[in-house]
Write a protein that holds these residues in place. Structure first.
Motif, short mmCIF file in Angstrom:
data_model
loop_
_atom_site.label_atom_id
_atom_site.label_comp_id
_atom_site.label_asym_id
_atom_site.label_seq_id
_atom_site.Cartn_x
_atom_site.Cartn_y
_atom_site.Cartn_z
N ASP A 32 -13.65 11.61 1.07
CA ASP A 32 -14.20 12.68 1.85
C ASP A 32 -13.34 12.75 3.37
N LEU A 33 -12.42 13.78 3.54
CA LEU A 33 -11.84 13.71 4.59
C LEU A 33 -12.47 14.53 5.91
N SER A 34 -13.55 14.55 5.67
CA SER A 34 -14.28 15.78 6.94
C SER A 34 -14.12 15.40 8.27
N VAL B 173 -6.05 12.04 12.51
CA VAL B 173 -6.24 13.29 11.88
C VAL B 173 -5.33 13.13 10.47
N ILE B 174 -6.03 13.55 9.79
CA ILE B 174 -5.50 13.54 8.21
C ILE B 174 -5.72 14.89 7.53
N ASP B 175 -4.92 15.88 7.86
CA ASP B 175 -5.40 17.40 7.39
C ASP B 175 -4.19 18.42 7.36
N HIS B 176 -4.35 19.66 6.83
CA HIS B 176 -3.46 20.57 6.90
C HIS B 176 -3.88 21.22 8.05
N LEU C 105 -2.72 15.70 -0.50
CA LEU C 105 -2.81 16.73 0.42
C LEU C 105 -1.69 17.64 0.17
N ARG D 151 -10.71 15.64 9.98
CA ARG D 151 -10.04 17.23 9.91
C ARG D 151 -9.51 17.55 11.36
N PHE D 152 -8.49 18.27 11.27
CA PHE D 152 -7.83 18.67 12.68
C PHE D 152 -8.92 19.52 13.57
N THR E 236 1.24 19.50 7.26
CA THR E 236 0.19 18.67 7.26
C THR E 236 0.36 17.32 8.26
N ARG F 152 -11.80 19.61 14.13
CA ARG F 152 -12.87 19.09 14.75
C ARG F 152 -12.87 19.16 16.44
#
Length: 446
Positions: free
Chosen positions: A425-427, A382-385, A416, A430-431, A393, A433
């Motif tokens: 592209d970090l989709s 997980v790499i996301d806000h 970020l 994403r947290f 983050t 998901r």
């Protein structure tokens, strides 16, 4: 011989932390250190809080591989950048990192394994990697062996580094540049005001900050859950051992289905169990069963299940899930997660090494240890806000991929945090998901 970093190791960064900063980074592993590194380069004031010792857990206990080969395709662009960063770090910091581009070889025990390597080549070609397939004769000429490998996957530009040296050395350089690193400083809770993060509550007091990075490895889920953020993260135990110095049979890293080796700077080899790991069944195993069902159904042949984790582990039955921020937290009760190695596996590794390389014989063992690898249902991080907690983050769940890719992830997370476009592209990472109805997709990683 004790592991080089444990609770008896001297505290090198005693603090105290300041009362306010721009960004607090939770976790002193490679992800946390490199996130702080890139934030500091931009003039951002950072405090890095580590409950135990810098690199005390998985960032010092991993195999020491720095590889592009075999990764999930979504990780590859970040890993390619990470390799470039590693080269720059080696030049800036010096040989202490043990960074060497000596190559990574995956050896196939079966035609089925070889077919998997062939299928992964589409990603190697798409990204212009120097990866190539080796036939049995070509592999035997490169690395004479008695294992009967039928072929392999080889990337000459992949590398190795020394885990318990590299991350601590990078932290030393970071501190010398004025970054506030504080060991023995557990973050008990996030400080939340008006629905958003306003800092952290540590055992040494509050630190005001409007941005926080959670890079706590195997402990991230526990802290997130205290704030009712559901992160389906679990951990598995992996045993590793270091041989005594011995003549070189291979300068880089190689793995098959049963064992893996890496040449070390001290003249020995790091040996590990290939795909084998052990899972302690705890409350989160049941809580997240649905998220992991795809992984379980696909292949759990390399997993040995154990009934319960030792007391104090993140998912032990007796570990508190909620605690008062003014009292002792689970993070203070276990400063360093240091599982006992599986000594039966150590002996098995010695035997497998000797069987593959009879001329080298059964190696002597200098040290054996284990680590808890934080993993995710789809085996990518997980790499996301975190939308539910603005200002937070998350960079966790590296799923045994963190050491090599760490510098690249650190750069991405720094962007970020700063509100900049990360350039990748970090989709896939994403947290949301795990909560938006998305299907769990296991990538073609090897």
């Amino acid at each position: 011989m004790p592991f080089p970093i444990d609770v008896s190791s001297p505290v090198r960064f005693p603090g105290p932390p300041p009362g306010a900063t721009d960004v607090v980074v939770i976790g002193g592993g490679v992800i946390g250190v490199m996130t702080a590194w890139f934030l500091a380069k931009r003039g951002v004031k950072v405090v890095l809080c580590e409950k135990g010792r810098i690199a005390g857990e998985q960032s010092s206990r991993n195999w020491g591989w720095v590889r592009k080969q075999g990764r999930d395709p979504a990780e590859l662009p970040i890993m390619i950048e990470a390799m470039s960063i590693w080269k720059g770090l080696a030049e800036e910091v010096g040989a202490d990192l043990g960074f060497r581009q000596t190559g990574v070889l995956y050896a196939a025990n079966t035609a089925k394994a070889m077919a998997g390597y062939e299928a992964w080549m589409v990603h190697a070609r798409a990204h212009g990697l120097d990866t190539k397939l080796l036939g049995q004769a070509e592999l035997q000429a490169m690395l004479p062996n008695a294992a009967g490998w039928v072929g392999g996957l080889w990337t000459a530009s992949d590398a190795r580094a020394e885990p318990w040296i590299a991350v601590t050395r990078l932290a030393d350089v970071l501190a010398a540049k004025g970054v506030s690193i504080v060991e023995n400083c557990a973050v008990r809770a996030l400080d939340v005001s008006a629905g958003r993060v306003s800092g952290v509550v540590t055992e040494a007091g509050r630190i005001r900050a409007d941005r926080v990075v959670l890079a706590g490895g195997a402990w991230s889920s526990l802290l997130a859950r205290r704030h009712r953020v559901n992160l389906p993260q679990l951990s598995v135990r992996a045993t590793v051992t270091a041989t005594v110095p011995m003549p070189e049979i291979w300068p880089g890293a190689v793995a098959d289905s049963g064992f893996a080796i890496r040449r070390r700077e001290d003249g020995g080899y790091t040996l590990a169990g290939g795909h084998f790991h052990e899972f302690f069944v705890g409350p989160d195993a049941f809580r997240h069963l649905g998220a992991y069902w795809t992984q379980i159904r696909t292949d759990i042949s390399g997993t040995r299940f154990l009934l319960a984790a030792p007391a104090g582990y993140p998912d032990a039955w007796g570990t508190k899930r909620f605690w008062d921020e003014d009292g002792e937290s689970p993070f203070e009760r276990m400063r360093i997660l240091s599982p006992d190695p599986n000594m039966t596996m150590v002996e098995r590794l010695r035997a497998r090494f000797a069987a593959a390389f009879p001329s080298a014989g059964r190696p002597g063992i200098a040290l054996a240890w284990a680590g808890m690898i934080d993993t995710m249902p789809d085996v990518v991080p997980v790499i996301d806000h975190v939308a539910a907690l603005p200002g937070l983050t998350m960079a966790t769940g590296m799923s045994a991929h963190g050491f090599g890719i760490g510098p690249g992830v650190g750069r991405v997370v720094a962007d970020l945090v700063e509100g900049r476009a990360p350039g990748h592209d970090l989709s896939r990472f994403r947290f949301g998901r795990f909560s938006d109805g998305s299907k769990i997709i296991l990538g073609p990683s090897l």
